[in-house]
Write a protein that holds these residues in place. Sequence first.
Motif, PDB file in Angstrom:
ATOM      1  N   LEU A 332       0.694  -1.149   0.019  1.00  0.00           N
ATOM      2  CA  LEU A 332      -0.210   0.159   0.061  1.00  0.00           C
ATOM      3  C   LEU A 332       0.806   1.216  -0.090  1.00  0.00           C
ATOM      4  O   LEU A 332       0.355   2.290  -0.672  1.00  0.00           O
ATOM      5  N   ARG A 333       2.106   1.164   0.600  1.00  0.00           N
ATOM      6  CA  ARG A 333       2.801   2.433   0.879  1.00  0.00           C
ATOM      7  C   ARG A 333       3.562   2.511  -0.674  1.00  0.00           C
ATOM      8  O   ARG A 333       3.743   3.651  -1.323  1.00  0.00           O
ATOM      9  N   ALA A 334       3.744   1.483  -1.246  1.00  0.00           N
ATOM     10  CA  ALA A 334       4.164   1.386  -2.904  1.00  0.00           C
ATOM     11  C   ALA A 334       3.145   2.146  -3.627  1.00  0.00           C
ATOM     12  O   ALA A 334       3.338   3.072  -4.775  1.00  0.00           O
ATOM     13  N   VAL A 335       1.745   2.125  -3.571  1.00  0.00           N
ATOM     14  CA  VAL A 335       0.867   2.606  -4.049  1.00  0.00           C
ATOM     15  C   VAL A 335       0.574   4.075  -4.054  1.00  0.00           C
ATOM     16  O   VAL A 335       0.549   4.794  -4.801  1.00  0.00           O
ATOM     17  N   GLN A 336       0.661   4.409  -2.531  1.00  0.00           N
ATOM     18  CA  GLN A 336       0.837   5.727  -2.157  1.00  0.00           C
ATOM     19  C   GLN A 336       1.725   6.426  -2.825  1.00  0.00           C
ATOM     20  O   GLN A 336       1.689   7.729  -3.379  1.00  0.00           O
ATOM     21  N   ARG A 337       3.087   5.795  -2.936  1.00  0.00           N
ATOM     22  CA  ARG A 337       4.445   6.674  -3.542  1.00  0.00           C
ATOM     23  C   ARG A 337       4.160   6.654  -4.954  1.00  0.00           C
ATOM     24  O   ARG A 337       4.295   8.002  -5.408  1.00  0.00           O
ATOM     25  N   HIS A 338       3.501   5.864  -5.561  1.00  0.00           N
ATOM     26  CA  HIS A 338       3.335   6.001  -7.018  1.00  0.00           C
ATOM     27  C   HIS A 338       2.248   7.207  -7.395  1.00  0.00           C
ATOM     28  O   HIS A 338       2.515   8.054  -8.313  1.00  0.00           O
ATOM     29  N   ASN A 339       1.279   7.207  -6.503  1.00  0.00           N
ATOM     30  CA  ASN A 339       0.135   8.332  -6.917  1.00  0.00           C
ATOM     31  C   ASN A 339       0.822   9.725  -6.474  1.00  0.00           C
ATOM     32  O   ASN A 339       0.615  10.576  -7.065  1.00  0.00           O
ATOM     33  N   THR A 340       1.829   9.875  -5.261  1.00  0.00           N
ATOM     34  CA  THR A 340       2.508  10.953  -5.084  1.00  0.00           C
ATOM     35  C   THR A 340       3.364  11.512  -6.092  1.00  0.00           C
ATOM     36  O   THR A 340       3.413  12.457  -6.725  1.00  0.00           O
ATOM     37  N   ASP A 341       4.138  10.442  -6.650  1.00  0.00           N
ATOM     38  CA  ASP A 341       5.167  10.601  -7.749  1.00  0.00           C
ATOM     39  C   ASP A 341       4.223  11.158  -8.990  1.00  0.00           C
ATOM     40  O   ASP A 341       4.923  12.161  -9.662  1.00  0.00           O
ATOM     41  N   ARG A 342       3.162  10.752  -9.317  1.00  0.00           N
ATOM     42  CA  ARG A 342       2.547  10.978 -10.480  1.00  0.00           C
ATOM     43  C   ARG A 342       2.074  12.453 -10.272  1.00  0.00           C
ATOM     44  O   ARG A 342       2.205  13.289 -11.396  1.00  0.00           O
ATOM     45  N   TRP A 343       1.447  12.939  -9.302  1.00  0.00           N
ATOM     46  CA  TRP A 343       1.310  14.266  -9.041  1.00  0.00           C
ATOM     47  C   TRP A 343       2.544  15.214  -9.097  1.00  0.00           C
ATOM     48  O   TRP A 343       2.489  16.213  -9.595  1.00  0.00           O
ATOM     49  N   ALA A 344       3.401  14.533  -8.444  1.00  0.00           N
ATOM     50  CA  ALA A 344       4.870  15.472  -8.500  1.00  0.00           C
ATOM     51  C   ALA A 344       5.526  15.590  -9.945  1.00  0.00           C
ATOM     52  O   ALA A 344       6.186  16.747 -10.050  1.00  0.00           O
ATOM     53  N   HIS A 345       5.358  14.730 -10.828  1.00  0.00           N
ATOM     54  CA  HIS A 345       5.995  14.936 -12.310  1.00  0.00           C
ATOM     55  C   HIS A 345       5.052  15.808 -13.007  1.00  0.00           C
ATOM     56  O   HIS A 345       5.675  16.538 -13.709  1.00  0.00           O
ATOM     57  N   LEU A 346       3.533  15.813 -12.716  1.00  0.00           N
ATOM     58  CA  LEU A 346       2.730  16.798 -13.243  1.00  0.00           C
ATOM     59  C   LEU A 346       3.229  18.333 -13.076  1.00  0.00           C
ATOM     60  O   LEU A 346       3.323  19.085 -13.694  1.00  0.00           O
ATOM     61  N   LEU A 347       3.315  18.401 -11.486  1.00  0.00           N
ATOM     62  CA  LEU A 347       3.604  19.664 -11.053  1.00  0.00           C
ATOM     63  C   LEU A 347       5.196  20.085 -11.494  1.00  0.00           C
ATOM     64  O   LEU A 347       5.190  21.277 -11.793  1.00  0.00           O
ATOM     65  N   ALA A 348       5.973  19.060 -11.601  1.00  0.00           N
ATOM     66  CA  ALA A 348       7.293  19.650 -11.804  1.00  0.00           C
ATOM     67  C   ALA A 348       7.169  20.230 -13.683  1.00  0.00           C
ATOM     68  O   ALA A 348       7.960  21.148 -14.121  1.00  0.00           O
ATOM     69  N   GLU A 353      10.507  25.975 -12.409  1.00  0.00           N
ATOM     70  CA  GLU A 353      11.621  26.416 -11.361  1.00  0.00           C
ATOM     71  C   GLU A 353      11.609  25.714 -10.091  1.00  0.00           C
ATOM     72  O   GLU A 353      12.454  25.764  -9.223  1.00  0.00           O
ATOM     73  N   LEU A 354      10.665  24.558  -9.714  1.00  0.00           N
ATOM     74  CA  LEU A 354      10.775  23.689  -8.806  1.00  0.00           C
ATOM     75  C   LEU A 354      11.558  22.365  -9.042  1.00  0.00           C
ATOM     76  O   LEU A 354      11.673  21.914  -9.901  1.00  0.00           O
ATOM     77  N   SER A 355      12.406  21.948  -7.808  1.00  0.00           N
ATOM     78  CA  SER A 355      13.181  20.770  -8.132  1.00  0.00           C
ATOM     79  C   SER A 355      11.999  19.612  -7.662  1.00  0.00           C
ATOM     80  O   SER A 355      10.873  19.863  -7.298  1.00  0.00           O
ATOM     81  N   ALA A 356      12.435  18.358  -8.124  1.00  0.00           N
ATOM     82  CA  ALA A 356      11.451  17.166  -7.850  1.00  0.00           C
ATOM     83  C   ALA A 356      11.157  17.132  -6.476  1.00  0.00           C
ATOM     84  O   ALA A 356      10.118  16.792  -6.240  1.00  0.00           O
ATOM     85  N   THR A 357      12.226  17.312  -5.613  1.00  0.00           N
ATOM     86  CA  THR A 357      12.080  17.218  -4.369  1.00  0.00           C
ATOM     87  C   THR A 357      10.857  18.175  -3.740  1.00  0.00           C
ATOM     88  O   THR A 357      10.029  18.007  -2.688  1.00  0.00           O
ATOM     89  N   GLU A 358      11.153  19.327  -4.282  1.00  0.00           N
ATOM     90  CA  GLU A 358      10.296  20.420  -3.762  1.00  0.00           C
ATOM     91  C   GLU A 358       8.794  20.153  -4.337  1.00  0.00           C
ATOM     92  O   GLU A 358       7.945  20.298  -3.384  1.00  0.00           O
ATOM     93  N   CYS A 359       8.768  19.456  -5.394  1.00  0.00           N
ATOM     94  CA  CYS A 359       7.318  19.058  -5.777  1.00  0.00           C
ATOM     95  C   CYS A 359       6.772  18.263  -4.784  1.00  0.00           C
ATOM     96  O   CYS A 359       5.372  18.394  -4.625  1.00  0.00           O
ATOM     97  N   ARG A 360       7.436  17.083  -4.417  1.00  0.00           N
ATOM     98  CA  ARG A 360       7.022  16.153  -3.547  1.00  0.00           C
ATOM     99  C   ARG A 360       6.484  16.937  -2.309  1.00  0.00           C
ATOM    100  O   ARG A 360       5.478  16.426  -1.632  1.00  0.00           O
ATOM    101  N   PHE A 361       7.339  17.602  -1.851  1.00  0.00           N
ATOM    102  CA  PHE A 361       6.898  18.402  -0.462  1.00  0.00           C
ATOM    103  C   PHE A 361       5.568  19.006  -0.647  1.00  0.00           C
ATOM    104  O   PHE A 361       4.628  19.006  -0.072  1.00  0.00           O
ATOM    105  N   LEU A 362       5.350  19.815  -2.135  1.00  0.00           N
ATOM    106  CA  LEU A 362       4.252  20.488  -2.130  1.00  0.00           C
ATOM    107  C   LEU A 362       2.942  19.669  -2.336  1.00  0.00           C
ATOM    108  O   LEU A 362       1.859  19.855  -1.898  1.00  0.00           O
ATOM    109  N   VAL A 363       3.306  18.232  -2.988  1.00  0.00           N
ATOM    110  CA  VAL A 363       2.105  17.346  -3.167  1.00  0.00           C
ATOM    111  C   VAL A 363       1.468  16.819  -1.686  1.00  0.00           C
ATOM    112  O   VAL A 363       0.401  16.588  -1.441  1.00  0.00           O
TER     113      VAL A 363
END
Length: 400
Positions: A332-348, A353-363
Amino acid sequence: MVQRTEPRRRPKDRKLQIAAVAAEAFSARGYHGVGVDEIAAAVGISGPALYRHFPNKYALFLRAATDLADALETALVDEDDAALDCADPAERLNGQLLAAIRTTVTHRRTAGLYRWESRYLAADDRARIRATIETVNQRITDTLTRLRPGLPARDAAQICVAMLGVIGSITVHRTTLPPRRLDRLLLGACRAVADVEPVTVDDDGVPSALPGADASSDDRREALLGAAVTAFHARGYHDVSIEDIASAAGITASGVYRHFTGKADLLAAAFHRAADRLADATTAALHGADTPRDALTALVDVYVRLSFQQSELMSVYVAELAVLPDGPRTELRAVQRHNTDRWAHLLADTRPELSATECRFLVHAAFALVLDVGRIMHFDATASNQARVRALVEAVLFGS
Protein backbone atom coordinates in the motif's frame (compact mmCIF):
# COMPACT_ATOMS: atom_id res chain seq x y z
CA MET A 1 44.15 -1.04 49.23
CA VAL A 2 40.65 -0.86 47.81
CA GLN A 3 40.26 1.77 45.15
CA ARG A 4 37.22 3.96 45.64
CA THR A 5 35.04 4.54 42.65
CA GLU A 6 32.74 7.46 42.04
CA PRO A 7 29.05 6.55 42.30
CA ARG A 8 27.26 6.32 38.97
CA ARG A 9 25.13 9.33 38.29
CA ARG A 10 22.06 9.37 36.16
CA PRO A 11 22.29 11.79 33.23
CA LYS A 12 20.57 15.07 33.95
CA ASP A 13 18.62 14.76 30.73
CA ARG A 14 17.46 11.18 31.28
CA LYS A 15 13.77 12.13 31.44
CA LEU A 16 14.07 14.10 28.20
CA GLN A 17 15.89 11.17 26.60
CA ILE A 18 13.14 8.74 27.64
CA ALA A 19 10.44 11.11 26.39
CA ALA A 20 12.16 11.53 23.02
CA VAL A 21 12.60 7.79 22.48
CA ALA A 22 8.99 7.13 23.49
CA ALA A 23 7.65 9.85 21.20
CA GLU A 24 9.46 8.40 18.19
CA ALA A 25 8.26 4.90 18.99
CA PHE A 26 4.64 5.99 19.45
CA SER A 27 4.78 8.04 16.25
CA ALA A 28 6.11 5.11 14.27
CA ARG A 29 3.86 2.34 15.60
CA GLY A 30 1.04 3.96 17.55
CA TYR A 31 0.08 3.80 21.20
CA HIS A 32 -0.77 0.10 21.26
CA GLY A 33 2.23 -0.93 19.20
CA VAL A 34 4.82 0.11 21.78
CA GLY A 35 5.70 -1.39 25.17
CA VAL A 36 7.38 0.26 28.15
CA ASP A 37 10.13 -2.39 28.27
CA GLU A 38 10.93 -1.67 24.63
CA ILE A 39 11.33 2.05 25.38
CA ALA A 40 13.49 1.31 28.43
CA ALA A 41 15.74 -1.02 26.38
CA ALA A 42 16.16 1.62 23.67
CA VAL A 43 17.29 4.13 26.30
CA GLY A 44 19.59 1.54 27.92
CA ILE A 45 17.86 1.33 31.29
CA SER A 46 15.62 -1.13 33.10
CA GLY A 47 11.85 -0.93 33.32
CA PRO A 48 11.91 0.02 37.03
CA ALA A 49 14.39 2.79 36.25
CA LEU A 50 12.03 4.20 33.64
CA TYR A 51 9.17 4.22 36.14
CA ARG A 52 11.18 6.59 38.34
CA HIS A 53 10.56 9.21 35.65
CA PHE A 54 7.14 8.20 34.26
CA PRO A 55 4.58 6.22 36.28
CA ASN A 56 3.11 4.34 33.31
CA LYS A 57 2.89 4.13 29.52
CA TYR A 58 0.03 6.59 29.38
CA ALA A 59 2.16 9.27 31.08
CA LEU A 60 4.82 8.74 28.42
CA PHE A 61 2.21 8.97 25.68
CA LEU A 62 0.68 12.13 27.13
CA ARG A 63 4.10 13.79 27.27
CA ALA A 64 4.76 12.87 23.64
CA ALA A 65 1.32 14.03 22.50
CA THR A 66 1.58 17.43 24.22
CA ASP A 67 5.14 18.31 23.21
CA LEU A 68 4.42 19.81 19.79
CA ALA A 69 1.35 21.77 20.88
CA ASP A 70 3.26 23.25 23.82
CA ALA A 71 6.30 23.97 21.65
CA LEU A 72 4.17 25.70 19.01
CA GLU A 73 2.46 27.85 21.59
CA THR A 74 5.81 28.87 23.10
CA ALA A 75 7.25 29.64 19.66
CA LEU A 76 4.26 31.80 18.69
CA VAL A 77 4.28 33.65 22.01
CA ASP A 78 8.00 34.34 21.67
CA GLU A 79 7.55 35.49 18.07
CA ASP A 80 4.66 37.79 18.96
CA ASP A 81 6.60 39.24 21.90
CA ALA A 82 9.54 39.96 19.60
CA ALA A 83 7.25 41.60 17.03
CA LEU A 84 5.26 43.85 19.35
CA ASP A 85 6.46 46.96 17.54
CA CYS A 86 5.88 45.47 14.07
CA ALA A 87 3.02 47.34 12.40
CA ASP A 88 3.14 45.36 9.14
CA PRO A 89 0.75 42.37 9.39
CA ALA A 90 2.38 40.71 6.37
CA GLU A 91 5.77 40.74 8.08
CA ARG A 92 4.21 39.54 11.32
CA LEU A 93 2.43 36.68 9.56
CA ASN A 94 5.71 35.63 7.96
CA GLY A 95 7.33 35.59 11.38
CA GLN A 96 4.57 33.47 12.89
CA LEU A 97 4.60 31.01 10.01
CA LEU A 98 8.38 30.65 10.12
CA ALA A 99 8.20 30.05 13.87
CA ALA A 100 5.63 27.30 13.27
CA ILE A 101 7.68 25.82 10.42
CA ARG A 102 10.92 25.67 12.40
CA THR A 103 9.23 24.27 15.48
CA THR A 104 7.56 21.55 13.43
CA VAL A 105 10.84 20.71 11.71
CA THR A 106 12.47 20.31 15.12
CA HIS A 107 9.68 17.91 16.17
CA ARG A 108 9.24 16.36 12.74
CA ARG A 109 9.68 12.72 13.75
CA THR A 110 7.03 12.95 16.47
CA ALA A 111 4.80 15.88 15.51
CA GLY A 112 2.09 13.78 13.88
CA LEU A 113 1.35 11.83 17.05
CA TYR A 114 -1.49 13.95 18.45
CA ARG A 115 -3.00 14.29 15.01
CA TRP A 116 -3.64 10.56 14.60
CA GLU A 117 -3.45 9.03 18.08
CA SER A 118 -5.45 11.55 20.12
CA ARG A 119 -8.36 9.10 20.48
CA TYR A 120 -6.27 7.26 23.08
CA LEU A 121 -5.99 10.31 25.33
CA ALA A 122 -8.30 10.90 28.27
CA ALA A 123 -10.99 13.45 27.48
CA ASP A 124 -9.59 16.18 29.74
CA ASP A 125 -6.06 15.75 28.35
CA ARG A 126 -7.36 15.84 24.79
CA ALA A 127 -9.33 18.99 25.57
CA ARG A 128 -6.27 20.69 27.06
CA ILE A 129 -4.14 19.96 24.00
CA ARG A 130 -6.93 21.08 21.69
CA ALA A 131 -7.18 24.35 23.62
CA THR A 132 -3.45 24.92 23.17
CA ILE A 133 -3.70 24.29 19.44
CA GLU A 134 -6.69 26.62 19.19
CA THR A 135 -4.63 29.33 20.89
CA VAL A 136 -1.94 28.89 18.24
CA ASN A 137 -4.57 29.02 15.49
CA GLN A 138 -6.12 32.15 16.94
CA ARG A 139 -2.82 34.04 17.03
CA ILE A 140 -2.25 33.35 13.35
CA THR A 141 -5.88 34.03 12.45
CA ASP A 142 -5.76 37.41 14.23
CA THR A 143 -2.75 38.42 12.14
CA LEU A 144 -4.40 37.17 8.96
CA THR A 145 -7.53 39.25 9.61
CA ARG A 146 -5.34 42.32 10.17
CA LEU A 147 -3.73 41.62 6.81
CA ARG A 148 -7.12 40.99 5.15
CA PRO A 149 -9.70 42.93 7.20
CA GLY A 150 -12.60 42.10 4.90
CA LEU A 151 -12.07 38.34 5.06
CA PRO A 152 -15.07 36.49 6.57
CA ALA A 153 -14.31 34.78 9.88
CA ARG A 154 -15.11 31.34 8.46
CA ASP A 155 -12.68 31.75 5.59
CA ALA A 156 -9.98 33.11 7.89
CA ALA A 157 -10.30 30.08 10.16
CA GLN A 158 -10.17 27.68 7.22
CA ILE A 159 -7.13 29.42 5.74
CA CYS A 160 -5.33 29.23 9.08
CA VAL A 161 -6.01 25.49 9.37
CA ALA A 162 -4.86 25.07 5.76
CA MET A 163 -1.57 26.86 6.43
CA LEU A 164 -0.88 24.76 9.51
CA GLY A 165 -1.83 21.67 7.50
CA VAL A 166 0.80 22.60 4.91
CA ILE A 167 3.39 22.92 7.66
CA GLY A 168 2.29 19.75 9.46
CA SER A 169 2.46 17.72 6.25
CA ILE A 170 6.21 17.27 6.72
CA THR A 171 5.49 14.88 9.58
CA VAL A 172 4.01 12.21 7.29
CA HIS A 173 7.01 11.70 5.01
CA ARG A 174 10.80 11.68 5.23
CA THR A 175 11.78 13.66 2.13
CA THR A 176 14.47 16.20 2.99
CA LEU A 177 15.52 19.68 1.89
CA PRO A 178 18.16 22.07 3.26
CA PRO A 179 16.59 24.16 6.06
CA ARG A 180 16.55 27.47 4.20
CA ARG A 181 15.01 25.96 1.09
CA LEU A 182 12.40 24.20 3.20
CA ASP A 183 11.58 27.45 5.04
CA ARG A 184 11.20 29.27 1.74
CA LEU A 185 9.10 26.54 0.12
CA LEU A 186 6.66 26.10 3.00
CA LEU A 187 6.40 29.82 3.68
CA GLY A 188 5.66 30.45 0.00
CA ALA A 189 2.95 27.78 -0.01
CA CYS A 190 1.40 29.20 3.16
CA ARG A 191 1.40 32.74 1.82
CA ALA A 192 -0.25 31.54 -1.40
CA VAL A 193 -2.95 29.94 0.75
CA ALA A 194 -3.29 33.17 2.76
CA ASP A 195 -4.15 35.04 -0.45
CA VAL A 196 -6.97 32.71 -1.54
CA GLU A 197 -10.22 34.58 -2.09
CA PRO A 198 -13.50 33.30 -0.61
CA VAL A 199 -15.25 30.83 -2.90
CA THR A 200 -19.01 30.82 -3.31
CA VAL A 201 -20.82 28.36 -5.57
CA ASP A 202 -24.34 27.04 -5.89
CA ASP A 203 -24.99 24.38 -3.26
CA ASP A 204 -28.18 23.10 -4.86
CA GLY A 205 -26.37 19.99 -5.96
CA VAL A 206 -23.54 17.88 -4.56
CA PRO A 207 -20.69 17.00 -6.95
CA SER A 208 -21.16 13.65 -8.62
CA ALA A 209 -19.71 10.50 -7.15
CA LEU A 210 -16.45 9.06 -8.39
CA PRO A 211 -16.48 6.23 -10.92
CA GLY A 212 -17.00 2.76 -9.53
CA ALA A 213 -19.86 0.89 -7.94
CA ASP A 214 -20.57 1.39 -4.26
CA ALA A 215 -21.47 -2.24 -3.80
CA SER A 216 -20.39 -5.56 -5.28
CA SER A 217 -22.41 -8.69 -5.78
CA ASP A 218 -21.51 -9.68 -2.22
CA ASP A 219 -23.46 -7.33 0.00
CA ARG A 220 -22.15 -8.92 3.20
CA ARG A 221 -18.55 -8.27 2.24
CA GLU A 222 -19.39 -4.64 1.54
CA ALA A 223 -21.27 -4.33 4.81
CA LEU A 224 -18.27 -5.71 6.69
CA LEU A 225 -15.88 -3.29 5.00
CA GLY A 226 -18.11 -0.34 5.82
CA ALA A 227 -18.65 -1.41 9.43
CA ALA A 228 -14.93 -2.00 9.96
CA VAL A 229 -13.89 1.41 8.66
CA THR A 230 -16.54 3.19 10.75
CA ALA A 231 -15.45 1.36 13.90
CA PHE A 232 -11.72 1.88 13.28
CA HIS A 233 -12.32 5.57 12.69
CA ALA A 234 -14.36 6.01 15.86
CA ARG A 235 -12.36 3.91 18.31
CA GLY A 236 -9.05 2.94 16.74
CA TYR A 237 -7.97 -0.39 15.27
CA HIS A 238 -6.80 -1.97 18.52
CA ASP A 239 -9.99 -1.19 20.44
CA VAL A 240 -12.27 -2.85 17.87
CA SER A 241 -12.94 -6.59 17.83
CA ILE A 242 -14.17 -8.89 15.09
CA GLU A 243 -17.32 -9.32 17.17
CA ASP A 244 -17.88 -5.54 17.13
CA ILE A 245 -17.56 -5.43 13.35
CA ALA A 246 -19.80 -8.45 12.83
CA SER A 247 -22.50 -7.01 15.08
CA ALA A 248 -22.44 -3.68 13.25
CA ALA A 249 -22.73 -5.50 9.91
CA GLY A 250 -25.59 -7.65 11.16
CA ILE A 251 -23.89 -11.04 10.87
CA THR A 252 -22.27 -13.53 13.24
CA ALA A 253 -18.60 -13.29 14.15
CA SER A 254 -17.92 -16.64 12.49
CA GLY A 255 -19.46 -15.26 9.31
CA VAL A 256 -16.68 -12.67 9.04
CA TYR A 257 -14.13 -15.38 8.41
CA ARG A 258 -15.95 -16.53 5.27
CA HIS A 259 -14.83 -13.25 3.70
CA PHE A 260 -11.71 -12.12 5.59
CA THR A 261 -8.98 -13.81 7.58
CA GLY A 262 -9.11 -11.19 10.35
CA LYS A 263 -9.05 -7.50 11.23
CA ALA A 264 -5.84 -6.78 9.31
CA ASP A 265 -7.29 -8.38 6.18
CA LEU A 266 -10.44 -6.25 6.53
CA LEU A 267 -8.36 -3.09 6.89
CA ALA A 268 -6.13 -3.91 3.94
CA ALA A 269 -9.14 -4.73 1.76
CA ALA A 270 -10.75 -1.38 2.59
CA PHE A 271 -7.54 0.45 1.70
CA HIS A 272 -7.22 -1.41 -1.58
CA ARG A 273 -10.83 -0.58 -2.42
CA ALA A 274 -10.13 3.13 -1.97
CA ALA A 275 -6.90 2.88 -3.97
CA ASP A 276 -8.70 1.15 -6.83
CA ARG A 277 -11.44 3.79 -6.92
CA LEU A 278 -8.86 6.57 -6.89
CA ALA A 279 -6.90 4.88 -9.68
CA ASP A 280 -10.02 4.52 -11.85
CA ALA A 281 -11.02 8.14 -11.30
CA THR A 282 -7.47 9.34 -11.90
CA THR A 283 -7.26 7.52 -15.23
CA ALA A 284 -10.53 9.08 -16.35
CA ALA A 285 -9.42 12.56 -15.25
CA LEU A 286 -6.06 12.37 -17.01
CA HIS A 287 -7.63 11.12 -20.23
CA GLY A 288 -9.40 14.42 -20.81
CA ALA A 289 -6.52 16.74 -19.87
CA ASP A 290 -4.67 18.78 -22.52
CA THR A 291 -1.82 20.15 -20.37
CA PRO A 292 0.02 19.06 -17.19
CA ARG A 293 -1.74 21.85 -15.29
CA ASP A 294 -5.14 20.71 -16.56
CA ALA A 295 -4.28 17.16 -15.51
CA LEU A 296 -3.21 18.25 -12.04
CA THR A 297 -6.34 20.36 -11.63
CA ALA A 298 -8.42 17.32 -12.54
CA LEU A 299 -6.53 15.22 -9.99
CA VAL A 300 -7.21 17.82 -7.31
CA ASP A 301 -10.92 17.53 -8.03
CA VAL A 302 -10.77 13.73 -7.85
CA TYR A 303 -8.84 13.73 -4.57
CA VAL A 304 -11.11 16.28 -2.90
CA ARG A 305 -14.24 14.39 -3.92
CA LEU A 306 -12.80 11.08 -2.69
CA SER A 307 -11.77 12.65 0.62
CA PHE A 308 -15.25 14.07 1.24
CA GLN A 309 -17.10 10.97 0.06
CA GLN A 310 -14.90 8.55 2.02
CA SER A 311 -13.63 10.76 4.83
CA GLU A 312 -13.58 8.00 7.45
CA LEU A 313 -11.57 5.70 5.22
CA MET A 314 -9.05 8.41 4.30
CA SER A 315 -8.53 9.28 7.96
CA VAL A 316 -8.18 5.62 8.94
CA TYR A 317 -5.65 5.11 6.15
CA VAL A 318 -3.31 7.72 7.59
CA ALA A 319 -3.89 6.71 11.21
CA GLU A 320 -3.83 2.92 10.95
CA LEU A 321 -1.63 1.95 8.00
CA ALA A 322 1.23 1.08 10.38
CA VAL A 323 -0.78 -1.70 12.05
CA LEU A 324 -0.85 -3.82 8.89
CA PRO A 325 1.59 -6.72 8.47
CA ASP A 326 4.76 -5.90 6.55
CA GLY A 327 3.60 -7.27 3.20
CA PRO A 328 0.28 -5.44 2.82
CA ARG A 329 1.72 -2.28 4.37
CA THR A 330 4.66 -2.25 1.95
CA GLU A 331 2.33 -2.84 -1.00
CA LEU A 332 0.00 0.00 0.00
CA ARG A 333 2.88 2.39 0.65
CA ALA A 334 4.13 1.63 -2.86
CA VAL A 335 0.70 2.55 -4.24
CA GLN A 336 0.79 5.78 -2.22
CA ARG A 337 4.29 6.65 -3.48
CA HIS A 338 3.22 6.01 -7.07
CA ASN A 339 0.29 8.37 -6.65
CA THR A 340 2.48 11.04 -5.06
CA ASP A 341 5.08 10.72 -7.81
CA ARG A 342 2.41 11.03 -10.50
CA TRP A 343 1.27 14.34 -9.01
CA ALA A 344 4.84 15.52 -8.48
CA HIS A 345 5.81 14.84 -12.11
CA LEU A 346 2.84 16.84 -13.36
CA LEU A 347 3.71 19.66 -10.97
CA ALA A 348 7.32 19.67 -12.16
CA ASP A 349 6.09 20.03 -15.76
CA THR A 350 3.83 22.89 -14.66
CA ARG A 351 6.40 24.69 -12.49
CA PRO A 352 9.87 24.00 -13.90
CA GLU A 353 11.44 26.36 -11.33
CA LEU A 354 10.82 23.73 -8.65
CA SER A 355 13.05 20.72 -8.05
CA ALA A 356 11.59 17.22 -7.99
CA THR A 357 12.00 17.15 -4.20
CA GLU A 358 10.21 20.48 -3.78
CA CYS A 359 7.35 19.16 -5.90
CA ARG A 360 6.97 16.13 -3.64
CA PHE A 361 6.87 18.38 -0.57
CA LEU A 362 4.06 20.43 -2.09
CA VAL A 363 2.08 17.36 -3.11
CA HIS A 364 2.26 16.01 0.44
CA ALA A 365 1.19 19.46 1.67
CA ALA A 366 -1.82 19.37 -0.67
CA PHE A 367 -2.90 15.95 0.61
CA ALA A 368 -2.60 17.02 4.25
CA LEU A 369 -4.51 20.23 3.66
CA VAL A 370 -7.50 18.35 2.26
CA LEU A 371 -7.88 16.23 5.39
CA ASP A 372 -7.23 19.04 7.87
CA VAL A 373 -9.61 21.56 6.31
CA GLY A 374 -12.13 18.82 5.56
CA ARG A 375 -12.22 17.96 9.25
CA ILE A 376 -13.20 21.46 10.37
CA MET A 377 -15.90 21.36 7.67
CA HIS A 378 -17.01 18.00 9.14
CA PHE A 379 -16.58 16.72 5.59
CA ASP A 380 -19.96 18.21 4.72
CA ALA A 381 -19.86 17.48 1.00
CA THR A 382 -21.52 20.64 -0.30
CA ALA A 383 -20.35 22.09 -3.57
CA SER A 384 -19.14 25.22 -1.73
CA ASN A 385 -17.02 23.29 0.76
CA GLN A 386 -15.36 21.23 -1.91
CA ALA A 387 -14.76 24.30 -4.07
CA ARG A 388 -13.08 26.06 -1.13
CA VAL A 389 -10.78 23.11 -0.51
CA ARG A 390 -9.90 22.84 -4.19
CA ALA A 391 -8.97 26.54 -4.26
CA LEU A 392 -6.70 26.10 -1.23
CA VAL A 393 -5.02 23.02 -2.71
CA GLU A 394 -4.45 24.74 -6.05
CA ALA A 395 -2.84 27.67 -4.23
CA VAL A 396 -0.36 25.27 -2.59
CA LEU A 397 0.47 23.59 -5.88
CA PHE A 398 0.44 26.49 -8.31
CA GLY A 399 1.35 29.43 -6.03
CA SER A 400 -0.40 32.76 -5.80
